[in-house]
Design an enzyme around this catalytic site. Structure first.
Site, PDB file in Angstrom:
ATOM      1  N   ASP A 131      48.308 -47.952  14.876  1.00  0.00           N
ATOM      2  CA  ASP A 131      47.800 -48.981  16.028  1.00  0.00           C
ATOM      3  C   ASP A 131      48.964 -49.842  16.334  1.00  0.00           C
ATOM      4  O   ASP A 131      49.480 -50.505  15.337  1.00  0.00           O
ATOM      5  CB  ASP A 131      46.516 -49.706  15.462  1.00  0.00           C
ATOM      6  CG  ASP A 131      45.458 -48.516  15.304  1.00  0.00           C
ATOM      7  OD1 ASP A 131      45.162 -47.941  16.200  1.00  0.00           O
ATOM      8  OD2 ASP A 131      45.009 -48.369  14.184  1.00  0.00           O
ATOM      9  N   HIS A 186      48.869 -41.750  13.008  1.00  0.00           N
ATOM     10  CA  HIS A 186      48.184 -42.732  13.975  1.00  0.00           C
ATOM     11  C   HIS A 186      48.664 -44.176  13.646  1.00  0.00           C
ATOM     12  O   HIS A 186      48.053 -44.613  12.632  1.00  0.00           O
ATOM     13  CB  HIS A 186      46.821 -42.481  14.328  1.00  0.00           C
ATOM     14  CG  HIS A 186      46.064 -43.296  15.195  1.00  0.00           C
ATOM     15  ND1 HIS A 186      46.068 -43.102  16.431  1.00  0.00           N
ATOM     16  CD2 HIS A 186      45.367 -44.649  14.865  1.00  0.00           C
ATOM     17  CE1 HIS A 186      45.493 -44.097  16.927  1.00  0.00           C
ATOM     18  NE2 HIS A 186      45.005 -45.133  16.140  1.00  0.00           N
ATOM     19  N   HIS A 245      44.641 -49.833  22.470  1.00  0.00           N
ATOM     20  CA  HIS A 245      43.284 -49.797  22.190  1.00  0.00           C
ATOM     21  C   HIS A 245      42.754 -50.659  21.224  1.00  0.00           C
ATOM     22  O   HIS A 245      41.509 -50.252  20.582  1.00  0.00           O
ATOM     23  CB  HIS A 245      42.937 -48.297  21.998  1.00  0.00           C
ATOM     24  CG  HIS A 245      43.350 -47.819  20.780  1.00  0.00           C
ATOM     25  ND1 HIS A 245      44.426 -46.654  20.608  1.00  0.00           N
ATOM     26  CD2 HIS A 245      43.291 -47.766  19.392  1.00  0.00           C
ATOM     27  CE1 HIS A 245      44.894 -46.487  19.511  1.00  0.00           C
ATOM     28  NE2 HIS A 245      43.905 -46.962  18.695  1.00  0.00           N
ATOM     29  N   ASP A 283      42.138 -42.036  19.494  1.00  0.00           N
ATOM     30  CA  ASP A 283      41.149 -43.107  18.649  1.00  0.00           C
ATOM     31  C   ASP A 283      41.005 -44.282  19.634  1.00  0.00           C
ATOM     32  O   ASP A 283      41.468 -45.347  19.734  1.00  0.00           O
ATOM     33  CB  ASP A 283      42.214 -43.789  17.523  1.00  0.00           C
ATOM     34  CG  ASP A 283      41.331 -44.892  17.058  1.00  0.00           C
ATOM     35  OD1 ASP A 283      40.072 -44.902  16.769  1.00  0.00           O
ATOM     36  OD2 ASP A 283      41.920 -45.993  16.647  1.00  0.00           O
TER      37      ASP A 283
HETATM   38 ZN   LIG Z   1      44.021 -46.538  16.571  1.00  0.00          ZN
END
Ligand SMILES: [Zn+2]
Length: 1037
Positions: A261, A259, A576, A371
């Site tokens: 970001d 994951h 996000h 997430d």
């Molecule tokens: Zn994230």
């Protein structure tokens, strides 16, 4: 034969642990044999730069000699290293690793290709030079190491989410060659699993003892000085692992994942490199492990790697062909699940799906958003409309109050659309393949007996570089071992297909997936929120006007490529940790630049399109004024008109639906606004719809709805009451507002400048005042009541310099209702106004878009806004959240000047009957004022089209995207995404199949029905279906 002894559980366990300990007895134990001989690198030199430079540029720079142990910085700089290595010929037959240990994130380049990410925090410190050295192998090599001067989670000072320390330095602790003993590694993995099973299965489980005694036997047969004994120990372990489960055992579908970001505690630019590091590492694992499947989301990240690391991207595509590199998610980025508009969410899929189709030959079938801080109840319909029928997340495991009751279920949206949803029961998207996690996955699963399969996402995220060989080696051993769930390396497709084969036992969750945490993200970083709303509006307006211009004038060229670029910038900012405001200062600065680009370039595009639509008559000032309305209903509003004399004058004008009017003679209001100053400093304003009384602090002491003869403000209460709260969360500063903040409410009532009249009445009445929040913060407000307007508008400016404070504005009402209604994407939903259950009170701070409404039968009050998202309606008090002052991860968050507008709209009837939705759009889409030449036909009143049913909001009018394989439709087709806001008297018809609407979103496919006449030209409609009814739009010219 050694005599058997009665075994003490603890000593037996610890004996095995000491045999593999990294800390104890390493001179005598197995762990101490993991690495063989080592040798230093031949030479090490470096080049330091503040820029994120390409490899090609970097290697041309001048490199200076340096030694291991040196430090590099400051934060966010990059140190490139040229590393010359010579492998000793004596290591023939050995596995040789290049070991690099540093505090920063490193990428190894070999022959101009990125080959391995090395990040200590991601348990990656070595690059395999050869698995078995032969005489033919090159023994002297040149490598480059690109070291980013930041850690996996940026460079937070003190704690992870603290603002970055700009002056950190990063040390190279090791750079050497070493012989790696693969046989020892394999044994260590065997021991680890046996030891974990012995410990975790517990003393009432016989499998625990079997694992314990197997490990003990292995210690007995294993002579660390004699590698020939290892095989016997490995056989013991293999025999144990091959003892299989019964047929009923749970199956865990392991998927490698990383994951990343898209921006968070590091800038966007660093994410590009995080992708390269992580995916280079994943490629090495895919080469070595043909069963390994790696799921990768976010088209934007792939697009970046395509541009910056083309060779790496080609390799990824090769593994995509083999089915090992699997693209998932279908969106441009993993966006916030609450705040983007409906159209933005559609565009996330449109841009994402188109990218995945073009680059990887397939649309994604599953939405992937592990997430994000809550999930809108409109998402199931949007997903279905984009050809996505499956959803994976796990964030609701972070709920602070209530445990979500399912891991596998159908999620049903506001229109009844359902998607098959799975929360991996390991409650994480970064597992390590450990025994404990597998046991938790089975134990946590809330749908035992209903579902016997679950997903297990493993790999370090955020620059940790994803999975490791250790993780894969663990999972390899546990494919079918009695006592643990079965483990398969699966793709999301395989997993969801298994679920879909039998869904008869699945439960359904209706409505939003509300995250009971991170509720401050509806308000933090107000300028990012405002940028998002303003840019969503401007992009809509551009597309409407460009579409009309292109059907009106053959010569007009629809700016498809530019619009795609601007949309992608907006979609990127909806990531996000950006739109929620949980990012560092430099990310905020980048995000603001993207918004500025959208606005400045967008305004140019809009101006060009308006000029084309209205003819060449557009001027800076003109005697006549054209007023343009992009919304799909007629509007009568007060505007400010520029005059030839250079000043401005207020005028009441009427503008048709999706069209324009040339104003020659402004309207005369049937009931002008009357403004009366009362003796006690209060002011009364009245416009025939509302009668409003303000005290000297600008607070509403009375609001009377004149038609309904109803007072809105309870006796002795004040509307437009600013309140300040202490806002100190437990940890996640920019993210969280805790329930206890409500206990610190302080009304703001210190006057700086008392109420004074600005506009004395006629078409507009307005007053202004100013109040003090603190020594450093204040509010200035102009309060406006226009003729013919059913709401009071509060144009607000705040100078805000606070620490851990939360500013809100309250409107106590005389309305009593168990539920309040909030606008969401293409629709609305209700939430309770009481706190009966824990599920109710956990929603003490909620999100909504342009309006919220509190209504009882026949009467209600709506609160509208132009850039806010945080609300709470408790009992009869409606509250809009305005500004927060978190200090991490951005110490400067929200400090400074803010401008925003909200409005109070008491109304008769339901909010639908009172057109609350339309008035909220009006506030967000001001009429466009375009001065015109006097020669323009005297009183033009032109409407492209209108819509009969007030239940329908025309959300988007845009040109069909043209793909190379399709005929060119430009200037002849306009497609629309139509939001049907509530099912009033809309004709019922057969439902659009999801395939149809999916294609509509992604390809220029002409639908045969649902045609809408647009100025004599056919246009296609795709209908959004709301509030339970599948429907087709009725449209007319
Ligand atoms: Zn994230």
């Amino acid at each position: 034969m050694a005599s058997l002894v009665l075994k003490n559980r603890r000593t037996t366990l610890e004996r095995g642990e000491k045999f593999t300990s990294e800390q104890y007895f390493t001179r005598a134990n197995l762990r101490g044999r993991l690495f063989g001989p080592s040798c230093p690198v031949e030479s090490l030199s470096y080049f330091l730069t503040p820029l994120r430079t390409s490899y090609e540029k970097a290697v041309k720079e001048e490199f200076k000699p340096v030694k291991v142990g040196a430090s590099f910085g400051p934060t966010w700089w990059t140190s490139w290293f040229r590393v010359m290595v010579t492998i000793p010929t004596a290591w023939k037959g050995e596995e040789v690793h290049f070991v690099w240990e540093s505090d920063g994130e490193a990428l190894v380049w070999r022959n101009s290709i990125p080959v391995q990410g090395l990040t200590k925090e991601g348990e990656k410190i070595s690059y395999i030079l050869t698995e078995k050295l032969t005489d033919e192998d090159p023994h002297s090599l040149e490598l480059y190491v690109e070291l980013a001067c930041n850690g996996l989670f940026g460079a937070g000072q003190g704690s992870m989410i603290s603002p970055p320390d700009p002056n950190r330095s990063f040390t190279v602790h090791r750079a050497e060659l070493v012989v790696f003993n693969r046989a020892v590694h394999e044994l260590l993995i065997d021991f680890e699993i046996l030891s974990d099973m012995a410990k975790l299965l517990g003393t009432d489980n016989q499998r625990s003892y079997q694992a314990l005694y197997t490990a003990n036997k292995m210690v007995n047969v294993c002579d660390v000085e004699d590698p020939s004994t290892f095989a016997k120990a490995r056989r013991l372990a293999a025999d144990f692992f091959q003892q299989q489960n019964g047929a009923s055992q749970h199956t865990v579908h392991a998927m490698g994942h990383c994951h990343i970001d898209t921006a968070w505690l590091w800038p966007f630019e660093e994410t590009i490199r995080k992708c390269a590091r992580s995916w280079a590492s994943a490629l090495r694992l895919m080469e070595k492990n043909p069963n390994f499947i790696f799921a990768c989301s976010q088209a934007q990240q792939l697009q970046w790697v395509k541009c910056w690391y083309p060779v790496l991207y080609t390799q990824l595509k090769e593994y995509a062909e083999k089915g090992q590199f699997v693209t998932v998610g279908g969106t441009w980025v993993e966006m916030d699940g609450n705040l983007p508009s409906g159209e933005s969410m559609v565009r996330q899929f449109l841009q994402g799906q188109r990218f995945f189709q073009q680059e990887f030959g397939k649309y994604c079938c599953e939405f992937w958003l592990p997430d994000t801080f809550g999930y809108s109840a409109q998402l199931p319909q949007i997903m279905q409309g984009c050809g996505v029928t499956r959803f994976l997340t796990q964030k609701l495991s972070w709920n602070l109050v209530n445990e979500f009751p399912h891991h596998t279920f159908f999620w049903e949206g506001i229109d009844g659309s359902r998607v098959l949803t799975h929360f991996p029961p390991g409650n994480s998207y970064g597992l390590h393949g450990k025994v404990a996690e597998l046991l938790d996955t089975v134990k946590n699963n809330k749908d035992k007996g209903r579902v016997n399969d679950s997903v297990f996402l493993f790999g370090f995220g955020d620059g940790g570089g994803g999975p490791t060989q250790n993780m894969l080696d663990r999972l390899q051993r546990l494919q079918n071992t009695d006592g643990l769930p079965r483990v398969k390396q699966s793709s999301p497709e395989t997993f969801f297909s298994i679920l879909e084969a039998d869904t008869t036992m699945l439960c359904t969750w209706v409505g939003e997936l509300f995250l009971e945490l991170h509720n401050g993200t509806y308000t933090s970083q107000a300028k990012i929120k405002k940028g998002n709303r303003k840019c969503e509006c401007i992009l809509r307006s551009i597309e409407v006007v460009c579409s009309l211009a292109s059907v009106q004038k053959d010569s007009f060229e629809y700016p498809s490529a530019q619009l795609q670029h601007l949309w992608r910038l907006l979609l990127l900012n909806q990531f996000h940790d950006v739109l929620p405001g949980s990012c560092i200062q430099s990310v905020v600065e980048d995000a603001m630049k993207f918004y500025e680009e959208i606005q400045s370039r967008g305004n140019e595009l809009l101006k060009e399109a308006i000029q084309c639509l209205l003819g060449g008559s557009v001027q800076e000032t003109g005697k006549n004024i054209n007023v343009l309305n992009t919304l799909s209903w007629e509007r009568t509003e007060v505007i400010s008109m520029p005059r030839l004399e250079g000043d401005e004058v207020l005028a009441l004008v009427k503008v048709p639906s999706v069209g324009f009017a040339t104003v020659t003679n402004p309207l005369v209001p049937s009931h002008p606004v009357i403004v009366t100053s009362q003796g006690d400093g209060s002011v009364l304003m009245e416009n025939g719809i509302l009668k409003v009384v303000f005290d000297s602090l600008g607070r509403l002491t009375s609001v009377t709805h004149l038609l309904y003869k109803r007072e809105t403000i309870p006796e002795g209460c004040h509307g437009n009451q600013f309140v300040l709260f202490d806002d100190i969360p437990l940890y996640w500063d920019a993210w969280d507002v805790m329930d206890y903040h409500l206990e610190t409410r302080k009304p703001i009532s210190e006057l700086l400048k008392p109420l004074e009249i600005v506009c004395p009445g006629g078409v507009r009445g307005s007053v202004r005042h100013s109040i003090r929040i603190s020594d450093t913060s204040k509010i200035r407000q102009e309060i406006i009541l226009d003729a013919c307007c059913p709401y009071i508008k509060f144009k607000t400016e705040v100078e805000w310099h606070e620490t851990h404070k939360f500013l809100k504005v309250e409107f106590p009402t005389t309305v009593r209702s168990l539920n309040a209604t909030y606008e969401i994407q293409f629709g609305h939903l209700q939430r309770p106004t009481h706190q009966n259950t824990s599920w109710d009170w956990a929603r003490f701070e909620v999100w909504g878009h342009k309006w919220a409404d509190l209504s009882e039968h026949g009467f209600g009050v709506a609160l509208l806004n132009d850039c806010k998202y945080g609300y709470s309606v408790h009992r009869n008090v409606m509250t809009l959240s305005l500004l927060r002052a978190p200090k991490a991860p951005d110490a400067t968050a929200d400090m400074g000047h803010h401008q925003f507008t909200y409005a109070l709209m008491p109304h008769a009837g339901s909010f639908q009957e009172a057109n609350v939705i339309q008035f909220a759009y009006n506030i967000n889409y001001p009429l466009h004022i375009v001065p015109a030449e006097p020669s323009v036909s005297a009183s033009c009143f032109w409407s492209a089209f209108s819509i009969q049913s007030p239940a329908i909001i025309l959300e988007t009018i845009k040109q069909k995207p043209s793909l190379p394989s399709m005929p060119e439709y430009r200037s002849t087709w306009v497609s629309s995404f139509l939001g049907l806001q509530h099912g009033l008297d809309v004709g019922q018809g057969p439902a659009l199949g999801s395939g149809e609407s999916c294609q509509q979103l992604v390809e220029p496919l002409a639908l045969g029905d649902g045609k809408l006449e647009v100025a004599g030209v056919d246009a296609c409609l795709v209908l959004g279906c709301f509030d339970g009814s599948q429907a087709r739009a009725l449209a007319s010219t």
